[in-house]
Design an enzyme around this catalytic site. Structure first.
Site, PDB file in Angstrom:
ATOM      1  N   LYS A  71       0.976  -1.296   0.165  1.00 15.09           N
ATOM      2  CA  LYS A  71       0.003   0.164  -0.024  1.00 15.09           C
ATOM      3  C   LYS A  71       0.798   1.424  -0.189  1.00 15.09           C
ATOM      4  O   LYS A  71       0.412   2.163  -0.680  1.00 15.09           O
ATOM      5  CB  LYS A  71      -0.884   0.012   1.342  1.00 15.09           C
ATOM      6  CG  LYS A  71      -2.181  -1.003   1.024  1.00 15.09           C
ATOM      7  CD  LYS A  71      -2.967  -0.918   2.052  1.00 15.09           C
ATOM      8  CE  LYS A  71      -4.151  -1.807   2.148  1.00 15.09           C
ATOM      9  NZ  LYS A  71      -5.203  -1.830   3.398  1.00 15.09           N
ATOM     10  N   ASP A 107      -9.928   2.905   2.556  1.00 12.77           N
ATOM     11  CA  ASP A 107      -9.994   2.288   3.531  1.00 12.77           C
ATOM     12  C   ASP A 107     -10.585   2.887   4.649  1.00 12.77           C
ATOM     13  O   ASP A 107     -11.520   2.444   5.527  1.00 12.77           O
ATOM     14  CB  ASP A 107      -8.740   1.806   4.174  1.00 12.77           C
ATOM     15  CG  ASP A 107      -7.928   0.510   3.432  1.00 12.77           C
ATOM     16  OD1 ASP A 107      -8.835  -0.376   3.058  1.00 12.77           O
ATOM     17  OD2 ASP A 107      -6.795   0.149   3.472  1.00 12.77           O
TER      18      ASP A 107
HETATM   19  P1  NAP Z   1       0.392  -3.349  10.442  1.00 12.44           P
HETATM   20  O1  NAP Z   1       0.712  -1.985   9.603  1.00 12.44           O
HETATM   21  O2  NAP Z   1       1.254  -4.558  10.336  1.00 12.44           O
HETATM   22  O3  NAP Z   1       0.098  -2.797  11.988  1.00 12.44           O
HETATM   23  C1  NAP Z   1      -0.260  -3.950  12.912  1.00 12.44           C
HETATM   24  C2  NAP Z   1      -0.441  -3.291  14.210  1.00 12.44           C
HETATM   25  O4  NAP Z   1      -0.673  -4.396  15.084  1.00 12.44           O
HETATM   26  C3  NAP Z   1       0.740  -2.367  14.790  1.00 12.44           C
HETATM   27  O5  NAP Z   1       0.229  -1.277  15.666  1.00 12.44           O
HETATM   28  C4  NAP Z   1       1.461  -3.514  15.916  1.00 12.44           C
HETATM   29  O6  NAP Z   1       2.016  -2.766  16.830  1.00 12.44           O
HETATM   30  C5  NAP Z   1       0.109  -4.176  16.218  1.00 12.44           C
HETATM   31  N1  NAP Z   1       0.288  -5.460  16.830  1.00 12.44           N
HETATM   32  C6  NAP Z   1       0.607  -6.617  16.178  1.00 12.44           C
HETATM   33  N2  NAP Z   1       1.071  -7.674  16.958  1.00 12.44           N
HETATM   34  C7  NAP Z   1       0.618  -7.141  18.277  1.00 12.44           C
HETATM   35  C8  NAP Z   1       0.755  -7.701  19.480  1.00 12.44           C
HETATM   36  N3  NAP Z   1       1.042  -8.917  19.731  1.00 12.44           N
HETATM   37  N4  NAP Z   1       0.328  -6.930  20.367  1.00 12.44           N
HETATM   38  C9  NAP Z   1       0.070  -5.644  20.380  1.00 12.44           C
HETATM   39  N5  NAP Z   1       0.243  -5.079  19.167  1.00 12.44           N
HETATM   40  C10 NAP Z   1       0.165  -5.873  18.119  1.00 12.44           C
HETATM   41  O7  NAP Z   1      -1.044  -3.887   9.911  1.00 12.44           O
HETATM   42  P2  NAP Z   1      -2.273  -2.981   9.483  1.00 12.44           P
HETATM   43  O8  NAP Z   1      -2.207  -2.896   7.844  1.00 12.44           O
HETATM   44  O9  NAP Z   1      -2.437  -1.783  10.280  1.00 12.44           O
HETATM   45  O10 NAP Z   1      -3.465  -4.120   9.854  1.00 12.44           O
HETATM   46  C11 NAP Z   1      -3.974  -4.003  11.298  1.00 12.44           C
HETATM   47  C12 NAP Z   1      -5.210  -4.931  11.397  1.00 12.44           C
HETATM   48  O11 NAP Z   1      -6.248  -4.338  10.815  1.00 12.44           O
HETATM   49  C13 NAP Z   1      -5.056  -6.260  10.865  1.00 12.44           C
HETATM   50  O12 NAP Z   1      -5.786  -7.342  11.835  1.00 12.44           O
HETATM   51  C14 NAP Z   1      -5.600  -6.377   9.521  1.00 12.44           C
HETATM   52  O13 NAP Z   1      -6.088  -7.594   9.038  1.00 12.44           O
HETATM   53  C15 NAP Z   1      -6.601  -5.427   9.642  1.00 12.44           C
HETATM   54  N6  NAP Z   1      -7.343  -4.712   8.632  1.00 12.44           N
HETATM   55  C16 NAP Z   1      -8.382  -4.826   8.141  1.00 12.44           C
HETATM   56  C17 NAP Z   1      -8.910  -4.114   7.124  1.00 12.44           C
HETATM   57  C18 NAP Z   1     -10.541  -4.175   6.861  1.00 12.44           C
HETATM   58  O14 NAP Z   1     -10.813  -4.015   5.765  1.00 12.44           O
HETATM   59  N7  NAP Z   1     -11.285  -4.884   7.702  1.00 12.44           N
HETATM   60  C19 NAP Z   1      -8.245  -3.435   6.297  1.00 12.44           C
HETATM   61  C20 NAP Z   1      -6.772  -3.252   6.674  1.00 12.44           C
HETATM   62  C21 NAP Z   1      -6.281  -3.994   7.834  1.00 12.44           C
HETATM   63  P3  NAP Z   1       3.599  -2.428  16.840  1.00 12.44           P
HETATM   64  O15 NAP Z   1       3.780  -1.223  16.082  1.00 12.44           O
HETATM   65  O16 NAP Z   1       4.067  -2.512  18.261  1.00 12.44           O
HETATM   66  O17 NAP Z   1       4.419  -3.638  16.086  1.00 12.44           O
END
Ligand code: NAP
Length: 274
Positions: A71, A107
């Site tokens: 992205k 999004d």
């Molecule tokens: P990302 O950029 O990889 O960010 C992941 C986030 O989760 C970071 O803030 C990370 O914290 C945190 N995290 C990961 N493991 C953790 C743990 N064990 N304990 C606490 N915090 C943790 O991913 P993203 O794209 O933002 O996606 C985040 C979530 O949203 C995912 O579940 C994804 O599937 C979902 N999502 C859904 C949609 C939809 O259309 N519904 C769209 C996009 C994303 P750190 O910074 O500390 O690593």
């Protein structure tokens, strides 16, 4: 609808793409609307993104969605990007108009529509986002413009500070919090971390602190343990499937210029996750 020489091709660039739900909803929408379009997932390795984006032009694809990890990385390879994509610094949808590639980010809008559909009011709310990754940035951009206050909490504090500082430039109502001990001050609480994807994940917050007037949202595509426990506490809840639906609906509109058949797309998604 059979593929013909006139079929317009759309799809998804991601790595991996095996688990994507988008082909079900987009192809159902094309069939329902009688459009000679199809949607194909393309596994694009991170080091092949530039050539894959060039292939949108050379293969005359009508457009694509982008997912992890492309992205943000796609931005330099586009001709144009809309205001939202530029502000967020990430695109999830590309349109191809006569070889001109335009980036969009649906999004945040998808999230906002999904929760408003549940009767949750963003205007003037006090919101908390847990997480500071790409999804938090996209929904934070939307929330910071409507909310009375927006707080960001993240496991890695520095990333929360960076996101809050970015969002403060859009609206001065954003701040960072160091712990989750004062949940009662929020109307809307959003889990935008990946906690809940795995069955043995801990909950992202102490559910005993939730109150019935609150709305709890999870970006994960199904009813997570957090949402189940929040419902038991009397909270309204929304899962990430509705956000997936609406961000896809806005992408459909960008590619086809047609009003998306929301209920057809919703039914297609529900039929595969239930
Ligand atoms: P990302 O950029 O990889 O960010 C992941 C986030 O989760 C970071 O803030 C990370 O914290 C945190 N995290 C990961 N493991 C953790 C743990 N064990 N304990 C606490 N915090 C943790 O991913 P993203 O794209 O933002 O996606 C985040 C979530 O949203 C995912 O579940 C994804 O599937 C979902 N999502 C859904 C949609 C939809 O259309 N519904 C769209 C996009 C994303 P750190 O910074 O500390 O690593």
């Amino acid at each position: 609808m059979p593929i013909t020489g006139k079929t317009k091709i759309t799809g998804l660039f991601g790595w991996p793409v095996e688990h994507t739900l988008s082909p079900y909803m987009q192809n159902s929408a094309f069939v329902h609307c009688g459009l000679d379009y199809c949607y194909i997932p393309f596994p694009v390795r991170p080091n092949r993104l530039e050539s894959a984006i060039e292939a949108i032009r050379s293969l005359s694809l009508s457009g694509v969605n982008l997912t992890i990890p492309h992205k943000e990385a796609a931005m330099p390879f586009l001709d144009e990007a809309d205001e939202e994509a530029l502000a967020i610094g990430a695109v999830n949808t590309i349109t191809n108009t006569n070889g001109i590639l335009n980036g969009h980010n649906t999004d945040g809008r998808g999230f906002a529509t999904a929760i408003q559909e549940q009767g949750i009011i963003l205007e003037g709310c006090r919101a908390l986002i847990i997480g500071a990754g790409g999804a938090s940035r996209a929904i934070g951009y939307y929330l910071s413009r409507s909310a009375k206050s927006l707080h960001i909490y993240n496991r890695t504090y520095e990333k929360a500070v960076a996101l809050a500082s970015f969002l403060s430039r859009i609206s001065g109502n954003t701040d960072v919090v160091q712990d989750l001990s004062s949940l009662s001050e929020y109307d809307i609480i959003i889990n935008a971390t990946s906690l809940g994807l795995k069955e043995d994940d801990p909950l992202p917050l102490d559910v005993n602190l939730l109150l019935p007037f609150q709305a709890v949202c999870d970006l994960i595509y199904r009813k997570t343990p957090l949402l189940m426990k929040a419902e038991q506490k009397g909270c309204r809840t929304t899962d990430g499937l509705a956000m997936l639906l609406w961000q896809g609906a806005y992408a459909f509109e960008l590619w086809t210029g047609m009003h998306p058949p929301i209920e057809v797309m919703r039914t297609a998604l529900l039929s595969i996750v239930k």
